[in-house]
Motif scaffolding. Structure first.
Motif, PDB file in Angstrom:
ATOM      1  N   ALA A   1     -74.812 -34.575 -30.994  1.00 22.30           N
ATOM      2  CA  ALA A   1     -74.501 -33.209 -30.907  1.00 22.30           C
ATOM      3  C   ALA A   1     -73.247 -32.974 -30.888  1.00 22.30           C
ATOM      4  O   ALA A   1     -72.513 -32.008 -31.750  1.00 22.30           O
ATOM      5  CB  ALA A   1     -75.189 -32.789 -29.428  1.00 22.30           C
ATOM      6  N   ILE A   2     -72.421 -33.972 -30.251  1.00 27.75           N
ATOM      7  CA  ILE A   2     -70.640 -33.689 -30.349  1.00 27.75           C
ATOM      8  C   ILE A   2     -70.257 -33.919 -32.000  1.00 27.75           C
ATOM      9  O   ILE A   2     -69.252 -33.227 -32.403  1.00 27.75           O
ATOM     10  CB  ILE A   2     -70.199 -34.452 -29.520  1.00 27.75           C
ATOM     11  N   ALA A   3     -71.045 -35.067 -32.508  1.00 28.63           N
ATOM     12  CA  ALA A   3     -70.504 -35.348 -33.949  1.00 28.63           C
ATOM     13  C   ALA A   3     -70.661 -34.132 -34.822  1.00 28.63           C
ATOM     14  O   ALA A   3     -70.120 -33.885 -35.745  1.00 28.63           O
ATOM     15  CB  ALA A   3     -71.051 -36.517 -34.323  1.00 28.63           C
ATOM     16  N   THR A   4     -71.969 -33.497 -34.542  1.00 27.92           N
ATOM     17  CA  THR A   4     -72.447 -32.212 -35.486  1.00 27.92           C
ATOM     18  C   THR A   4     -71.519 -31.211 -35.229  1.00 27.92           C
ATOM     19  O   THR A   4     -70.987 -30.429 -36.231  1.00 27.92           O
ATOM     20  CB  THR A   4     -73.808 -32.169 -35.015  1.00 27.92           C
ATOM     21  N   ALA A   5     -71.226 -30.878 -33.922  1.00 30.94           N
ATOM     22  CA  ALA A   5     -70.402 -29.690 -33.872  1.00 30.94           C
ATOM     23  C   ALA A   5     -68.945 -29.882 -34.063  1.00 30.94           C
ATOM     24  O   ALA A   5     -68.456 -29.209 -34.829  1.00 30.94           O
ATOM     25  CB  ALA A   5     -70.266 -29.477 -32.071  1.00 30.94           C
ATOM     26  N   LEU A   6     -68.390 -31.188 -34.293  1.00 29.91           N
ATOM     27  CA  LEU A   6     -67.203 -31.339 -34.744  1.00 29.91           C
ATOM     28  C   LEU A   6     -67.168 -31.441 -36.257  1.00 29.91           C
ATOM     29  O   LEU A   6     -66.398 -30.788 -36.818  1.00 29.91           O
ATOM     30  CB  LEU A   6     -66.567 -32.957 -34.551  1.00 29.91           C
ATOM     31  N   GLU A   7     -68.255 -32.002 -37.101  1.00 27.26           N
ATOM     32  CA  GLU A   7     -68.578 -31.658 -38.375  1.00 27.26           C
ATOM     33  C   GLU A   7     -68.370 -30.107 -38.731  1.00 27.26           C
ATOM     34  O   GLU A   7     -67.805 -29.906 -40.055  1.00 27.26           O
ATOM     35  CB  GLU A   7     -69.854 -32.421 -38.808  1.00 27.26           C
ATOM     36  N   HIS A   8     -68.898 -29.311 -38.103  1.00 27.66           N
ATOM     37  CA  HIS A   8     -68.925 -27.855 -38.423  1.00 27.66           C
ATOM     38  C   HIS A   8     -67.747 -27.076 -38.140  1.00 27.66           C
ATOM     39  O   HIS A   8     -67.544 -26.096 -38.266  1.00 27.66           O
ATOM     40  CB  HIS A   8     -70.218 -27.194 -37.560  1.00 27.66           C
ATOM     41  N   THR A   9     -66.860 -27.793 -37.374  1.00 30.55           N
ATOM     42  CA  THR A   9     -65.617 -27.205 -36.834  1.00 30.55           C
ATOM     43  C   THR A   9     -64.591 -27.286 -38.189  1.00 30.55           C
ATOM     44  O   THR A   9     -64.177 -28.391 -38.436  1.00 30.55           O
ATOM     45  CB  THR A   9     -64.989 -27.698 -35.533  1.00 30.55           C
ATOM     46  N   PRO A  10     -64.149 -26.275 -38.622  1.00 27.16           N
ATOM     47  CA  PRO A  10     -63.114 -26.268 -39.631  1.00 27.16           C
ATOM     48  C   PRO A  10     -61.739 -26.794 -39.067  1.00 27.16           C
ATOM     49  O   PRO A  10     -61.409 -26.655 -37.626  1.00 27.16           O
ATOM     50  CB  PRO A  10     -62.842 -24.892 -40.101  1.00 27.16           C
ATOM     51  N   GLU A  11     -60.787 -27.274 -39.940  1.00 24.18           N
ATOM     52  CA  GLU A  11     -59.330 -27.960 -39.404  1.00 24.18           C
ATOM     53  C   GLU A  11     -58.794 -26.844 -38.844  1.00 24.18           C
ATOM     54  O   GLU A  11     -58.035 -27.081 -37.848  1.00 24.18           O
ATOM     55  CB  GLU A  11     -58.799 -28.401 -40.724  1.00 24.18           C
ATOM     56  N   ASN A  12     -58.726 -25.678 -38.886  1.00 25.95           N
ATOM     57  CA  ASN A  12     -58.010 -24.754 -38.412  1.00 25.95           C
ATOM     58  C   ASN A  12     -58.706 -23.895 -37.049  1.00 25.95           C
ATOM     59  O   ASN A  12     -58.106 -22.867 -36.856  1.00 25.95           O
ATOM     60  CB  ASN A  12     -57.505 -23.650 -39.513  1.00 25.95           C
ATOM     61  N   GLU A  13     -59.571 -24.336 -36.825  1.00 25.66           N
ATOM     62  CA  GLU A  13     -60.465 -23.646 -35.531  1.00 25.66           C
ATOM     63  C   GLU A  13     -60.467 -24.777 -34.479  1.00 25.66           C
ATOM     64  O   GLU A  13     -60.427 -25.979 -34.456  1.00 25.66           O
ATOM     65  CB  GLU A  13     -61.751 -23.118 -35.980  1.00 25.66           C
ATOM     66  N   THR A  14     -61.022 -24.235 -33.160  1.00 22.97           N
ATOM     67  CA  THR A  14     -60.994 -25.051 -31.952  1.00 22.97           C
ATOM     68  C   THR A  14     -62.657 -25.233 -31.696  1.00 22.97           C
ATOM     69  O   THR A  14     -63.472 -23.976 -31.743  1.00 22.97           O
ATOM     70  CB  THR A  14     -60.390 -24.375 -31.038  1.00 22.97           C
ATOM     71  N   LEU A  15     -63.229 -26.283 -31.431  1.00 26.88           N
ATOM     72  CA  LEU A  15     -64.588 -26.461 -31.006  1.00 26.88           C
ATOM     73  C   LEU A  15     -64.574 -25.987 -29.306  1.00 26.88           C
ATOM     74  O   LEU A  15     -63.866 -26.817 -28.779  1.00 26.88           O
ATOM     75  CB  LEU A  15     -65.184 -27.815 -31.236  1.00 26.88           C
ATOM     76  N   HIS A  16     -65.267 -25.244 -28.936  1.00 28.18           N
ATOM     77  CA  HIS A  16     -65.466 -24.832 -27.658  1.00 28.18           C
ATOM     78  C   HIS A  16     -66.583 -25.599 -27.116  1.00 28.18           C
ATOM     79  O   HIS A  16     -67.724 -25.438 -27.633  1.00 28.18           O
ATOM     80  CB  HIS A  16     -65.651 -23.295 -27.270  1.00 28.18           C
ATOM     81  N   ILE A  17     -66.600 -26.451 -26.130  1.00 26.15           N
ATOM     82  CA  ILE A  17     -67.377 -27.084 -25.400  1.00 26.15           C
ATOM     83  C   ILE A  17     -67.706 -26.669 -24.015  1.00 26.15           C
ATOM     84  O   ILE A  17     -66.750 -26.434 -23.211  1.00 26.15           O
ATOM     85  CB  ILE A  17     -67.617 -28.226 -25.349  1.00 26.15           C
ATOM     86  N   LEU A  18     -69.403 -26.136 -23.756  1.00 23.11           N
ATOM     87  CA  LEU A  18     -69.511 -25.393 -22.692  1.00 23.11           C
ATOM     88  C   LEU A  18     -70.448 -26.224 -21.877  1.00 23.11           C
ATOM     89  O   LEU A  18     -71.665 -26.071 -22.042  1.00 23.11           O
ATOM     90  CB  LEU A  18     -69.979 -23.908 -22.664  1.00 23.11           C
TER      91      LEU A  18
END
Length: 445
Positions: A409-426
């Motif tokens: 799930a973490i790997a998938t979320a990181l893959e979908h996160t563009p270079e200029n954005e932040t992945l928020h994890i709740l």
């Protein structure tokens, strides 16, 4: 503070400390964990008065921090402020906030004879054990941050907890300083009833009012007469500017003017943590320059608005363990332009086994903005269902990804996160520890 211990007590204490330190060494050597609870549990069996005998050696007194949300951040900020002034501070930094965890934290700072050489002990305490630890700790300052519903399978209603707090705090010496949250009706009322010296912290910034009282609200009735409170505005949940039209009960006046204090951590809830720590620090005689400088360079505690860089991408972890806290982390997410969010829901003992609280969370706001939502955790399908019910129409632009395996799930979320954005994890509490272990390659506890 700093009292001497009788010889016979010293012998038994020394033995208990020696055993505890041996246990700590074995646990850490075998990499079984951080030994944040077990040493205290064992030492307590040898010397039942361990908490009292250790805490009375603290030179300048114990500072107890209690409340549903914000304990770890407030404690770490106050600890950092005092350390910047050159004080030696003992702090249960692992977050182990039950009795054995408190003892273990104090044991960590002792020598083999049981002598504790520290200026202050800052102890964050689970709200449900406050009545049991106040007498042995005899704190110099008590910070009461807030009271929300949390872990419904373990705790009762907030007014029940506040009544217990009021009863036991009122028996402490009058020189004890109590610092409640003025914006919390229950705690504002608590402070108004106590014979001790009471200071308040709170907000006075109407520009931060919510548009309406949120669904996850716990205490909108007068704690004195039971009538509905009139709110000029709310900042989060039931925290706000209020008056009772029937009996006249009203919000207490905060000691500090909130608009004059900045914050470096995201989220309005962290403004409360900042004000709580600053109020306590000023009471302890710390100058404002040191306090402000510390606030402006402060780093978040692990998992609490903590920012990491993983594979060149920004990740922000926002602990979300109850309705109010999760609504606030969702507010942080929706105020950003980032569109990738990972929600991790566990139901283990540290989280509370009852996850029905997710239906009190305003997940609709997260869904309305669209983007990609990845869900995982022990109760991944409960969270996925909650998000599906948050969709107002089947044509919603949300991209919902359900992944049972957290690492994937973490790997998938990181893959979908563009270079200029932040992945928020709740994540919930135990999930947060797992997330950090995956991201950083090491455990916290």
């Amino acid at each position: 503070m700093g009292n001497k211990i009788q010889f016979i007590d010293r012998l038994r204490l020394g033995f208990a400390v020696s055993v505890a330190k041996s246990v700590t060494f074995i646990v850490r050597s075998l990499r079984l964990g951080a030994a944040s609870v077990l040493p205290g549990s064992i030492a307590r069996r040898i010397e039942p008065r361990l908490l009292q005998l250790l805490s009375q050696q603290v030179k300048n007194g114990v500072i107890l921090i209690a409340g549903t949300n914000g304990k770890t951040t407030t404690a770490l900020l106050l600890c950092t402020i005092l350390e910047h002034k050159g004080f030696r501070v003992t702090h249960n930094s692992t977050g182990a906030n039950l009795e054995n965890g408190l003892m273990t934290a104090l044991l960590e700072s002792t020598n083999l004879l049981g002598t504790l050489n520290t200026d202050y002990a800052i102890l964050e305490v689970d709200e449900n054990i406050v009545p049991r630890v106040l007498k042995p700790l005899q704190p110099r300052i008590i910070l009461c941050l807030n009271l929300f519903r949390d872990q419904l399978d373990r705790y009762g209603e907030v007014d029940t907890i506040s009544k217990r707090w009021t009863k036991v705090i009122s028996t402490l010496p009058t020189e004890t300083v109590v610092i409640p949250n003025a914006d919390d009706p229950t705690l504002s009322n608590l402070g108004q009833q106590l014979p001790q010296r009471v200071l308040f912290f709170g907000l006075n910034e109407p520009e931060h009012y919510l548009e309406a009282i949120p669904h996850a609200v716990d205490s909108i009735y007068c704690p004195k007469c039971g009538h509905s409170l009139d709110y000029k505005g709310v900042y989060l949940s039931h925290l706000g500017d209020f008056t009772c039209p029937k009996c006249g009960f009203t919000k207490s006046k905060p000691t500090l003017e909130s608009s004059e204090w900045s914050q470096i951590l995201v989220g309005l809830y962290n403004k409360y943590n900042t004000l709580a720590a600053a109020t306590a620090a000023i009471e302890l005689g710390v100058d404002e320059v040191t306090i402000r400088d510390t606030i402006n360079t402060f780093q978040a505690a692990f998992g609490r608005a903590e920012d990491l860089v993983i594979n060149g991408k920004r990740v922000r972890i926002l602990l979300s363990k109850n309705p109010v806290g999760t609504n606030e982390t969702i507010r942080v997410v929706t105020q950003s332009t980032d569109k990738i969010t990972l929600l991790v829901l566990n139901d283990r003992t540290p989280d509370g086994t009852d996850v029905s609280w997710i239906w009190d969370v305003d997940t609709e706001k997260l869904v309305e903005r669209g983007g990609t939502l990845v869900v995982s955790g022990d109760r991944v399908y409960d969270m996925a269902l909650r998000l599906r019910y948050s969709q107002k129409s089947p044509e919603s632009s949300i991209n919902l990804i359900v992944e049972e395996d957290l690492r994937q799930a973490i790997a998938t979320a990181l893959e979908h996160t563009p270079e200029n954005e932040t992945l928020h994890i709740l994540p919930t509490y135990s999930a947060m520890l797992e997330v950090r272990e995956v991201l950083t390659g090491r455990k916290i506890l």
